[in-house]
Each structure stands twice: as structure tokens, then as C-alpha cells.
Design a protein around this motif. Structure first.
Motif, PDB file in Angstrom:
ATOM      1  N   ALA A  28       3.042  -0.590 -12.506  1.00  0.00           N
ATOM      2  CA  ALA A  28       3.811  -1.823 -12.346  1.00  0.00           C
ATOM      3  C   ALA A  28       2.945  -2.864 -11.659  1.00  0.00           C
ATOM      4  O   ALA A  28       2.201  -2.547 -10.721  1.00  0.00           O
ATOM      5  N   THR A  29       3.021  -4.084 -12.132  1.00  0.00           N
ATOM      6  CA  THR A  29       2.480  -5.211 -11.377  1.00  0.00           C
ATOM      7  C   THR A  29       3.605  -5.734 -10.491  1.00  0.00           C
ATOM      8  O   THR A  29       4.783  -5.613 -10.836  1.00  0.00           O
ATOM      9  N   ALA A  32       0.825  -1.206   0.000  1.00  0.00           N
ATOM     10  CA  ALA A  32       0.000   0.000   0.000  1.00  0.00           C
ATOM     11  C   ALA A  32       0.864   1.264   0.000  1.00  0.00           C
ATOM     12  O   ALA A  32       0.574   2.238  -0.712  1.00  0.00           O
ATOM     13  N   GLU A  33       1.918   1.256   0.797  1.00  0.00           N
ATOM     14  CA  GLU A  33       2.799   2.418   0.872  1.00  0.00           C
ATOM     15  C   GLU A  33       3.588   2.583  -0.428  1.00  0.00           C
ATOM     16  O   GLU A  33       3.773   3.712  -0.919  1.00  0.00           O
ATOM     17  N   ALA A  34       4.074   1.481  -0.998  1.00  0.00           N
ATOM     18  CA  ALA A  34       4.796   1.556  -2.270  1.00  0.00           C
ATOM     19  C   ALA A  34       3.888   2.094  -3.373  1.00  0.00           C
ATOM     20  O   ALA A  34       4.313   2.889  -4.217  1.00  0.00           O
ATOM     21  N   ASN A  35       2.628   1.689  -3.363  1.00  0.00           N
ATOM     22  CA  ASN A  35       1.673   2.176  -4.353  1.00  0.00           C
ATOM     23  C   ASN A  35       1.460   3.683  -4.206  1.00  0.00           C
ATOM     24  O   ASN A  35       1.450   4.429  -5.192  1.00  0.00           O
ATOM     25  N   GLU A  76       0.717 -26.318  -7.142  1.00  0.00           N
ATOM     26  CA  GLU A  76      -0.409 -25.515  -6.684  1.00  0.00           C
ATOM     27  C   GLU A  76      -0.164 -24.060  -7.049  1.00  0.00           C
ATOM     28  O   GLU A  76       0.979 -23.599  -7.063  1.00  0.00           O
ATOM     29  N   SER A  77      -1.240 -23.334  -7.351  1.00  0.00           N
ATOM     30  CA  SER A  77      -1.129 -21.900  -7.611  1.00  0.00           C
ATOM     31  C   SER A  77      -1.843 -21.125  -6.511  1.00  0.00           C
ATOM     32  O   SER A  77      -2.860 -21.589  -5.975  1.00  0.00           O
ATOM     33  N   PHE A  78      -1.311 -19.950  -6.186  1.00  0.00           N
ATOM     34  CA  PHE A  78      -1.852 -19.123  -5.106  1.00  0.00           C
ATOM     35  C   PHE A  78      -2.008 -17.689  -5.608  1.00  0.00           C
ATOM     36  O   PHE A  78      -1.052 -17.075  -6.070  1.00  0.00           O
ATOM     37  N   GLU A  79      -3.221 -17.184  -5.502  1.00  0.00           N
ATOM     38  CA  GLU A  79      -3.515 -15.822  -5.922  1.00  0.00           C
ATOM     39  C   GLU A  79      -3.774 -14.942  -4.709  1.00  0.00           C
ATOM     40  O   GLU A  79      -4.156 -15.415  -3.641  1.00  0.00           O
ATOM     41  N   SER A  80      -3.584 -13.654  -4.909  1.00  0.00           N
ATOM     42  CA  SER A  80      -3.935 -12.661  -3.897  1.00  0.00           C
ATOM     43  C   SER A  80      -4.342 -11.409  -4.659  1.00  0.00           C
ATOM     44  O   SER A  80      -3.517 -10.822  -5.361  1.00  0.00           O
ATOM     45  N   PRO A  81      -5.607 -10.999  -4.582  1.00  0.00           N
ATOM     46  CA  PRO A  81      -6.078  -9.869  -5.392  1.00  0.00           C
ATOM     47  C   PRO A  81      -5.389  -8.562  -5.012  1.00  0.00           C
ATOM     48  O   PRO A  81      -5.021  -8.343  -3.862  1.00  0.00           O
ATOM     49  N   GLY A  82      -5.199  -7.704  -6.000  1.00  0.00           N
ATOM     50  CA  GLY A  82      -4.574  -6.416  -5.737  1.00  0.00           C
ATOM     51  C   GLY A  82      -4.478  -5.591  -7.001  1.00  0.00           C
ATOM     52  O   GLY A  82      -4.361  -6.129  -8.112  1.00  0.00           O
ATOM     53  N   PHE A  83      -4.531  -4.280  -6.871  1.00  0.00           N
ATOM     54  CA  PHE A  83      -4.485  -3.353  -7.994  1.00  0.00           C
ATOM     55  C   PHE A  83      -3.033  -3.058  -8.355  1.00  0.00           C
ATOM     56  O   PHE A  83      -2.167  -3.026  -7.465  1.00  0.00           O
ATOM     57  N   PRO A  84      -2.715  -2.829  -9.635  1.00  0.00           N
ATOM     58  CA  PRO A  84      -1.340  -2.493 -10.015  1.00  0.00           C
ATOM     59  C   PRO A  84      -0.831  -1.264  -9.266  1.00  0.00           C
ATOM     60  O   PRO A  84      -1.598  -0.368  -8.899  1.00  0.00           O
ATOM     61  N   MET A 136      -4.982   2.593  -2.160  1.00  0.00           N
ATOM     62  CA  MET A 136      -5.514   1.256  -2.393  1.00  0.00           C
ATOM     63  C   MET A 136      -5.105   0.338  -1.242  1.00  0.00           C
ATOM     64  O   MET A 136      -4.004   0.458  -0.689  1.00  0.00           O
ATOM     65  N   ASP A 137      -6.008  -0.573  -0.871  1.00  0.00           N
ATOM     66  CA  ASP A 137      -5.692  -1.580   0.141  1.00  0.00           C
ATOM     67  C   ASP A 137      -5.291  -2.882  -0.545  1.00  0.00           C
ATOM     68  O   ASP A 137      -5.776  -3.215  -1.635  1.00  0.00           O
TER      69      ASP A 137
END
Length: 373
Positions: free
Chosen positions: A241-242, A224-227, A275-283, A290-291
Motif C-alpha cells: 500500500a502507498t 514505520a510501525e505500520a509498515n 504548492e506541492s510537498f513531497e516526503s520520500p518513503g517506501f510503500p 524501513m525508516d
């Protein structure tokens, strides 16, 4: 009179007046033509080259990433023939001159087809890139200082990175840092675009890594801070950036990570399962305040974690089918990742074979973290 003289010139005579080197091969990569400029650039005369095979490795071509090209899968001219497509942007190749020196070349390639459209050979043009290459190498060395891996001296974990930028420099950024005796943090990011503009923005990311280090223990807060800070730096909204940021805790055998629209992480279990692991988030860099969410993964001795940029899953075949996450995981399973030798190079080669491109059309970075048994 002069017009008639020009009309009567053969195509090979005209090619001999070009400043760019030109050579032609058949489908089996036997060299059939070599113009005067090619001799001037690398020192080999036509009668020394014509009739030889690319497999003889006389020119000792290597690409910017160190791949040997002559007779290999990564050869641009070979890729042009097998994909029946021409290069759309110049490709950087290093050739060995007759006197043993190496020269950087800017290369363009195209297939040669018969009346039915079947590929029967290929043509390559090349020019000296020595002056520009000096600046590109300096830029590469500057960027390389920001791309960091810790020494592999911890018997509990091994880190491996495979970085293939589209140009000499690229828009992918990676770093891993040791926090204490049992914790490491890592980040893999992909700036929009590639080449020098994207590479300059990765330096922003490196700066943010340093500025936000007080949040290393809290992945969601770090993201969040980097964004927020990147939004302030890129106020035009044209660059984003993603990214994925994670904290590895070897004592707890756990990885906590936050994702900013980067591809899912893949875990290869000791028993061979993937196994694949996702975590939602905005670029990063598009919208302030953004949280981000945090996801936990259990990682045990013998397991491997693979992070990668979208260049690994967005390759397309001849029918324009995208490989995608499921196809990429199937490819990993087929080559035996992570137990096969030089698995990163094998992944890269398989991706190139799947694609219908002369070269990768985006930066490609893969970061592997393996807990040793």
C-alpha cells in the motif's frame, strides 16, 4: 433446412434471442434498437423506447457512485463513443424499471463505426445483477464503517472527502480522527489493485490504525510501525500500500506528515498559489525495518491541503500522455479549487474528460482539509 433458416435470420432477430438486454443509439444518443431481453429486464417495450433520446432520462440510469448518467458525461455508452473504445470489464449501473423499481445491471458498451472507422453510434448490453449486488452492498457497508471523518463542527477547519472506488468496494482507505481540541490525525492509503481483494486489505489498514494509535503524535514512527506490522500480515509480498499519514496542529498552524510512496500533497494558499510537498518513503508492506521521514507544512487560515491517490494523476489522454502532478495542479487552478462550489465533483469530471477511458481505471480518492478564515 435448419441451417438455411439460421442463415436467413437477421442480426436483430438473433439479438432478440439473447438473454442479455441490448440497445443501440446513434451518436446523438437517440435509441434506435431495443431487444426483447431489454423489455423483459426493465419492462419498457421496444415501441416505448425506440425513437426516444437518452436525454429524456426515461431509464434514470445512475452509476454505483450516484452520478446521473442519461445525457451526462459519466454515461458509459457516451464515453465509449467519444473515446472510440469498448469496455474491458463490466460496469455497474442502476436502471429504473417501468414500474418504478430500480434494478442493478452489469453493463458492457462499445462504439459502432463506419467503413472509415468513424464512430456513428454505440451499443450497450446489460444483465440483471440483483443477486450479486446484495453481497456487494453488504461488503460496502462493512468497509464504510472503517472509512471515517470527524463531524464538521470545528469552526477552524473543514474536512471533505471524495471517494470513487473502481468497483462497489475499493482498495483506497481514508480516516481522520480528532486527538484533542487543537490536533487531528489523518491517513490516506491506496492498496495495490482494486475490487474485493484490495478492499479486504484495507481492513488490515484499519486494524493497524487502531494498533498504532499510540504513535499518532509521531508520523514517521507511526509509518514505520505500520509498515512492520503490514509486512507480517502480508508475508507473500504480493500486496502493498502507498500511504500518507499526517498530524494537523491548528494552534501551531502546522501539518507534519510522512509519506510511503503516495503522491505529493498539494497546498492551495489563500492568495491562489499552489504548492506541492513531497516526503520520500517506501510503500507499506514490502520491506521490514524501513525508516520514514517527516515533513512540515505551514498551513494558515484560508489555506487548503489536498491529499489524493494516484488515480488522480495517472489518467491518460488519447495520445497516452499521463496527466501527472503538473497537469493535475493546472486542472485545479483552472477550476478555481478550492473556492468553486462542488469542487470535488468538478475535479472528477475534468479528470474523466481528460482521460481516454470509459471510466476511471483505478480507485480515486481525494481528501481536502481547509483552514477557515
Amino acid at each position: 433446412m435448419n441451417k438455411n433458416k439460421l442463415i436467413n435470420l437477421s442480426s436483430t432477430q438473433i439479438l432478440d434471442f439473447m438473454n442479455d438486454g441490448v440497445y443501440v443509439t446513434d451518436r446523438e444518443r437517440n435509441i434506435l434498437y431495443w431487444n426483447n431481453a431489454a423489455e423483459r429486464l426493465v419492462g419498457w417495450a421496444s415501441d416505448e423506447i425506440v425513437g426516444r433520446s437518452c436525454f429524456d432520462n426515461l431509464l434514470c440510469h445512475v452509476d454505483k457512485d450516484g452520478h446521473e448518467l442519461c445525457g451526462k458525461e459519466h454515461c458509459p455508452l457516451h464515453r465509449a463513443m467519444v473515446t472510440n473504445s469498448s469496455s474491458t470489464v463490466p460496469i455497474i449501473v442502476f436502471a429504473q424499471c417501468k414500474d418504478g423499481t430500480q434494478i442493478p445491471l452489469q453493463v458492457s458498451v462499445a462504439p459502432i463505426t463506419d467503413e472509415s472507422g468513424a464512430v456513428i453510434g454505440g451499443v450497450e448490453t446489460f444483465r440483471d445483477l440483483s443477486l450479486l449486488m446484495k453481497d456487494l452492498k453488504r461488503a460496502k457497508n462493512i468497509q464504510k464503517q472503517s472509512l471515517r471523518l470527524p463531524e464538521n463542527n470545528d469552526p477552524r477547519v473543514t474536512f471533505t472527502v471524495h471517494y470513487v472506488p473502481f468497483d462497489v468496494v475499493g482498495g483506497d482507505y481514508y480516516t481522520i480522527e480528532k486527538l484533542d481540541d487543537h490536533r487531528y490525525v489523518f491517513m490516506l492509503a491506496d492498496v495495490m489493485g482494486h475490487g474485493i481483494p484490495a478492499a479486504l486489505y484495507t481492513m488490515h489498514l484499519h486494524g493497524l490504525w487502531t494498533e498504532c494509535r499510540h504513535l499518532f503524535a509521531a508520523p514517521a514512527e507511526f509509518m514505520a510501525e505500520a509498515n512492520r506490522k503490514l509486512c507480517n500480515l502480508a508475508e507473500d509480498g504480493d500486496t502493498f500500500a502507498t500511504a500518507v499519514f499526517g498530524l494537523i496542529d491548528l494552534d501551531r498552524q502546522q501539518v507534519r506528515f510522512s509519506n510511503a510512496a503516495s503522491p505529493p500533497l498539494i497546498v492551495s494558499r489563500k492568495n491562489g498559489g499552489l504548492e506541492s510537498f513531497e516526503s520520500p518513503g517506501f510503500p507499506l508492506g514490502l520491506m521490514k525495518n524501513m525508516d520514514y521521514e517527516e515533513t512540515n507544512i505551514s498551513l494558515h487560515p484560508g489555506d487548503s491541503l489536498l491529499c489524493f491517490t494516484d488515480g488522480a494523476i495517472e489518467v491518460r489522454d488519447a495520445e497516452h500522455h499521463e496527466l501527472g502532478l503538473s497537469g493535475f495542479m493546472a486542472l485545479l487552478k483552472k477550476i478555481g479549487y478550492p473556492d468553486s462550489k462542488s469542487e470535488m465533483e468538478k475535479i472528477e469530471e475534468k479528470l474523466l474528460q481528460y482521460s481516454n477511458s470509459i471510466r476511471f481505471e483505478d480507485d480515486l480518492t481525494m481528501l481536502s482539509i481547509k483552514l477557515t478564515e
